[in-house]
Design a protein around this motif. Structure first.
Motif, PDB file in Angstrom:
ATOM      1  N   PHE A   1      66.479  36.376  23.575  1.00 38.57           N
ATOM      2  CA  PHE A   1      66.186  35.009  24.000  1.00 38.57           C
ATOM      3  C   PHE A   1      67.397  34.528  24.792  1.00 38.57           C
ATOM      4  O   PHE A   1      68.462  34.289  24.226  1.00 38.57           O
ATOM      5  N   GLY A   2      67.252  34.411  26.115  1.00 38.84           N
ATOM      6  CA  GLY A   2      68.361  34.041  26.979  1.00 38.84           C
ATOM      7  C   GLY A   2      68.878  32.641  26.713  1.00 38.84           C
ATOM      8  O   GLY A   2      68.125  31.738  26.349  1.00 38.84           O
ATOM      9  N   GLU A   3      70.176  32.466  26.930  1.00 34.96           N
ATOM     10  CA  GLU A   3      70.819  31.158  26.712  1.00 34.96           C
ATOM     11  C   GLU A   3      71.747  30.827  27.871  1.00 34.96           C
ATOM     12  O   GLU A   3      71.451  31.165  29.014  1.00 34.96           O
ATOM     13  N   GLY A   4      72.869  30.165  27.575  1.00 36.37           N
ATOM     14  CA  GLY A   4      73.745  29.626  28.601  1.00 36.37           C
ATOM     15  C   GLY A   4      74.427  30.679  29.447  1.00 36.37           C
ATOM     16  O   GLY A   4      74.523  31.859  29.080  1.00 36.37           O
ATOM     17  N   ILE A   5      74.928  30.253  30.631  1.00 36.11           N
ATOM     18  CA  ILE A   5      75.588  31.151  31.575  1.00 36.11           C
ATOM     19  C   ILE A   5      76.929  30.569  32.004  1.00 36.11           C
ATOM     20  O   ILE A   5      77.156  29.351  31.946  1.00 36.11           O
ATOM     21  N   VAL A   6      77.826  31.473  32.471  1.00 37.32           N
ATOM     22  CA  VAL A   6      79.140  31.054  32.950  1.00 37.32           C
ATOM     23  C   VAL A   6      79.615  32.067  33.987  1.00 37.32           C
ATOM     24  O   VAL A   6      79.297  33.261  33.896  1.00 37.32           O
ATOM     25  N   VAL A   7      80.356  31.596  34.995  1.00 42.45           N
ATOM     26  CA  VAL A   7      80.913  32.455  36.039  1.00 42.45           C
ATOM     27  C   VAL A   7      82.405  32.627  35.789  1.00 42.45           C
ATOM     28  O   VAL A   7      83.108  31.668  35.467  1.00 42.45           O
ATOM     29  N   TYR A   8      82.879  33.879  35.962  1.00 48.73           N
ATOM     30  CA  TYR A   8      84.299  34.169  35.771  1.00 48.73           C
ATOM     31  C   TYR A   8      84.661  35.413  36.577  1.00 48.73           C
ATOM     32  O   TYR A   8      84.069  36.473  36.380  1.00 48.73           O
ATOM     33  N   LYS A   9      85.628  35.280  37.516  1.00 44.76           N
ATOM     34  CA  LYS A   9      86.132  36.409  38.303  1.00 44.76           C
ATOM     35  C   LYS A   9      85.009  37.234  38.939  1.00 44.76           C
ATOM     36  O   LYS A   9      84.936  38.452  38.748  1.00 44.76           O
ATOM     37  N   ASN A  10      84.142  36.576  39.689  1.00 50.08           N
ATOM     38  CA  ASN A  10      83.050  37.252  40.404  1.00 50.08           C
ATOM     39  C   ASN A  10      82.071  37.969  39.471  1.00 50.08           C
ATOM     40  O   ASN A  10      81.352  38.878  39.888  1.00 50.08           O
ATOM     41  N   LYS A  11      82.085  37.561  38.233  1.00 52.48           N
ATOM     42  CA  LYS A  11      81.104  38.050  37.269  1.00 52.48           C
ATOM     43  C   LYS A  11      80.335  36.841  36.739  1.00 52.48           C
ATOM     44  O   LYS A  11      80.810  35.695  36.815  1.00 52.48           O
ATOM     45  N   ILE A  12      79.138  37.089  36.237  1.00 59.33           N
ATOM     46  CA  ILE A  12      78.369  36.036  35.596  1.00 59.33           C
ATOM     47  C   ILE A  12      77.919  36.560  34.234  1.00 59.33           C
ATOM     48  O   ILE A  12      77.522  37.725  34.105  1.00 59.33           O
ATOM     49  N   TYR A  13      78.030  35.713  33.244  1.00 64.15           N
ATOM     50  CA  TYR A  13      77.754  36.101  31.867  1.00 64.15           C
ATOM     51  C   TYR A  13      76.602  35.258  31.333  1.00 64.15           C
ATOM     52  O   TYR A  13      76.524  34.056  31.609  1.00 64.15           O
ATOM     53  N   GLN A  14      75.724  35.883  30.544  1.00 64.85           N
ATOM     54  CA  GLN A  14      74.624  35.152  29.924  1.00 64.85           C
ATOM     55  C   GLN A  14      74.585  35.443  28.432  1.00 64.85           C
ATOM     56  O   GLN A  14      74.607  36.602  28.009  1.00 64.85           O
ATOM     57  N   LEU A  15      74.518  34.365  27.657  1.00 64.86           N
ATOM     58  CA  LEU A  15      74.423  34.483  26.207  1.00 64.86           C
ATOM     59  C   LEU A  15      72.993  34.787  25.779  1.00 64.86           C
ATOM     60  O   LEU A  15      72.043  34.591  26.544  1.00 64.86           O
ATOM     61  N   THR A  16      72.863  35.225  24.555  1.00 65.49           N
ATOM     62  CA  THR A  16      71.557  35.293  23.894  1.00 65.49           C
ATOM     63  C   THR A  16      71.618  34.437  22.639  1.00 65.49           C
ATOM     64  O   THR A  16      72.696  34.182  22.090  1.00 65.49           O
ATOM     65  N   TRP A  17      70.452  34.001  22.197  1.00 65.27           N
ATOM     66  CA  TRP A  17      70.370  33.035  21.100  1.00 65.27           C
ATOM     67  C   TRP A  17      70.794  33.646  19.757  1.00 65.27           C
ATOM     68  O   TRP A  17      71.829  33.281  19.195  1.00 65.27           O
ATOM     69  N   GLN A  18      70.033  34.575  19.235  1.00 63.48           N
ATOM     70  CA  GLN A  18      70.311  35.098  17.901  1.00 63.48           C
ATOM     71  C   GLN A  18      70.644  36.587  17.901  1.00 63.48           C
ATOM     72  O   GLN A  18      70.884  37.160  16.837  1.00 63.48           O
ATOM     73  N   SER A  19      70.671  37.208  19.058  1.00 64.50           N
ATOM     74  CA  SER A  19      70.983  38.639  19.130  1.00 64.50           C
ATOM     75  C   SER A  19      72.480  38.909  19.088  1.00 64.50           C
ATOM     76  O   SER A  19      72.898  40.067  18.960  1.00 64.50           O
ATOM     77  N   GLN A  20      73.294  37.846  19.234  1.00 67.14           N
ATOM     78  CA  GLN A  20      74.757  37.960  19.205  1.00 67.14           C
ATOM     79  C   GLN A  20      75.264  38.920  20.290  1.00 67.14           C
ATOM     80  O   GLN A  20      76.213  39.659  20.102  1.00 67.14           O
ATOM     81  N   ILE A  21      74.604  38.855  21.443  1.00 65.52           N
ATOM     82  CA  ILE A  21      74.981  39.684  22.596  1.00 65.52           C
ATOM     83  C   ILE A  21      75.183  38.783  23.810  1.00 65.52           C
ATOM     84  O   ILE A  21      74.408  37.856  24.040  1.00 65.52           O
ATOM     85  N   ALA A  22      76.225  39.071  24.573  1.00 66.44           N
ATOM     86  CA  ALA A  22      76.421  38.445  25.887  1.00 66.44           C
ATOM     87  C   ALA A  22      76.359  39.543  26.944  1.00 66.44           C
ATOM     88  O   ALA A  22      76.977  40.604  26.788  1.00 66.44           O
ATOM     89  N   PHE A  23      75.610  39.284  28.007  1.00 66.62           N
ATOM     90  CA  PHE A  23      75.484  40.238  29.111  1.00 66.62           C
ATOM     91  C   PHE A  23      76.458  39.861  30.223  1.00 66.62           C
ATOM     92  O   PHE A  23      76.589  38.685  30.576  1.00 66.62           O
ATOM     93  N   GLU A  24      77.100  40.875  30.797  1.00 67.86           N
ATOM     94  CA  GLU A  24      77.998  40.675  31.938  1.00 67.86           C
ATOM     95  C   GLU A  24      77.369  41.309  33.175  1.00 67.86           C
ATOM     96  O   GLU A  24      77.002  42.488  33.163  1.00 67.86           O
ATOM     97  N   PHE A  25      77.245  40.505  34.250  1.00 64.02           N
ATOM     98  CA  PHE A  25      76.637  40.969  35.493  1.00 64.02           C
ATOM     99  C   PHE A  25      77.630  40.819  36.645  1.00 64.02           C
ATOM    100  O   PHE A  25      78.485  39.922  36.629  1.00 64.02           O
ATOM    101  N   GLU A  26      77.482  41.662  37.662  1.00 64.62           N
ATOM    102  CA  GLU A  26      78.120  41.378  38.946  1.00 64.62           C
ATOM    103  C   GLU A  26      77.428  40.161  39.549  1.00 64.62           C
ATOM    104  O   GLU A  26      76.203  40.130  39.653  1.00 64.62           O
ATOM    105  N   LYS A  27      78.204  39.164  39.928  1.00 61.12           N
ATOM    106  CA  LYS A  27      77.599  37.927  40.417  1.00 61.12           C
ATOM    107  C   LYS A  27      76.845  38.154  41.730  1.00 61.12           C
ATOM    108  O   LYS A  27      75.808  37.526  41.983  1.00 61.12           O
TER     109      LYS A  27
END
Length: 365
Positions: free
Chosen positions: A197-223
């Motif tokens: 279940f996707g959640e909030g996002i944040v940009v950092y050093k040309n990367k973008i990160y997306q949280l998940t609700w209850q999976s306790q996982i954050a995904f890191e993407f090339e922006k």
């Protein structure tokens, strides 16, 4: 000759005992506040009568400390500490007063330490402190409305150079998107795994990160490409996330914000958020604006403004009536989504399944 040897051995033995005794006395005489946290000791010696555990006070209050020490115990030295800092030395058991001016919101620890014959005894109690600031009240003025995909269950929103980055939620429907603000033209999209279940996002050093609700996982993407390059684990639910200096700050739906290392997602510290009434729970989507954290309060029309150094809520924005109901053609959900155009000082707000994004001006009441 043998008698001389016996005398010499006895003399060394006596000197050794004297040296050991002096060292022990020196150590006892030098017991200090720095030593007080080295051992828990026997907490049954000290009975803290006041304050009661989890009593709620306001920052700046003077708090009376009362404690009983066992009748058959005579301390050589004693201390009262507040958050590991000595406030009172050689305290009186009947009445002592500490000041909370320098404390932070939320949990604060009061500790009583006594020493006797080189042995430490410790007892502590946790108190809660709410903010001593009455939040300023704000409303809004709509400057302009833009189209927004009413199928997007908005969880995170970022503005950058004319584009909106959006993280959306719901199992099997969670995405990361990039589109033009002016006409909502979709530029890029990434579908998250159906079991998260996707959640909030944040940009950092040309990367973008997306949280998940209850999976306790954050995904890191090339922006630039939305290529998935890494995953991180964290230990709580993921709701909202934004930058805070060189770190991230994340919400989990409680009144606690977690400051995280952006390279590892390990926790650096917590910020407990309180207003002048008590804890402010249900903190959701986050955005850093001019050094303060703006947070949607889930299931309400309110955005709170948080001072990250103290956890105090310094302002509240009432966004009721923001959604133009004449544009609604199907079910919508709550206000959620804050994006800041730092270059042009523009603020954008939206909600889950809302048909529009609104540029707004914040107006003080």
């Amino acid at each position: 000759m043998e008698i001389k040897k016996i005398i010499i051995v006895a003399l060394f033995y006596f000197v050794g005992i004297l040296f050991f005794s002096c060292n022990n006395n020196e150590k006892h005489d030098n017991n200090s506040a720095k030593d007080t946290l080295s051992s828990n000791g026997d907490v049954s010696i000290i009975n803290i009568i006041s304050p009661k555990p989890l009593s709620l006070y306001t920052i700046g209050d003077k708090i009376e400390i009362k404690a009983n020490i066992s009748n058959d115990y005579i301390p050589d030295s004693s201390f009262i500490l507040l958050n590991n800092k000595v406030e009172i030395t050689n305290f009186k058991t009947a009445k002592n007063t500490i000041n909370t001016d320098s404390c932070h919101t939320g949990n604060n620890s009061v500790q009583i330490v006594v020493w006797n014959n080189g042995k430490q005894h410790l007892s502590n109690v946790t108190i809660l402190l709410k903010s001593n600031v009455i939040p300023e009240k704000f409303t809004y003025k709509v400057i302009k409305a833009y189209s927004h995909d009413s199928k997007s269950y908005t969880q995170g929103l970022i503005y950058e150079n004319g584009f909106i980055y959006e993280g959306t939620g719901q199992y099997g429907e969670s995405t990361l998107q990039k589109y033009k603000l002016q006409n909502s033209e979709l530029i890029q999209s990434y579908n998250l795994p159906e079991d998260v279940f996707g959640e909030g996002i944040v940009v950092y050093k040309n990367k973008i990160y997306q949280l998940t609700w209850q999976s306790q996982i954050a995904f890191e993407f090339e922006k630039s490409t939305f290529k998935l390059i890494n995953k991180f684990n964290f230990n709580t639910e993921g709701w909202g996330i934004t930058n805070l200096g060189d770190n991230f700050v994340m919400s989990d739906g409680s009144n606690t914000l977690y400051v995280l290392n952006p390279e590892t997602f390990s926790e650096i510290k917590k910020i407990e958020v309180y207003d002048n009434i008590g804890p402010v729970n249900q903190l959701n989507e986050l955005e850093l604006i001019d050094g303060k954290i703006y947070a949607n309060v889930y299931q309400t029309d309110n955005i709170v403004i948080i001072e990250p150094q103290t956890g105090k809520v310094t302002g509240k924005i009432n966004c009721s009536g923001l959604l133009d109901k004449t544009k609604v053609t199907k079910k919508v959900d709550v206000l959620n989504g804050i994006a800041w155009d730092q270059q042009n000082n523009k603020l954008y707000l939206t909600g889950k399944l809302w048909p529009q994004i609104y540029e707004v001006q914040i107006v003080k009441l």
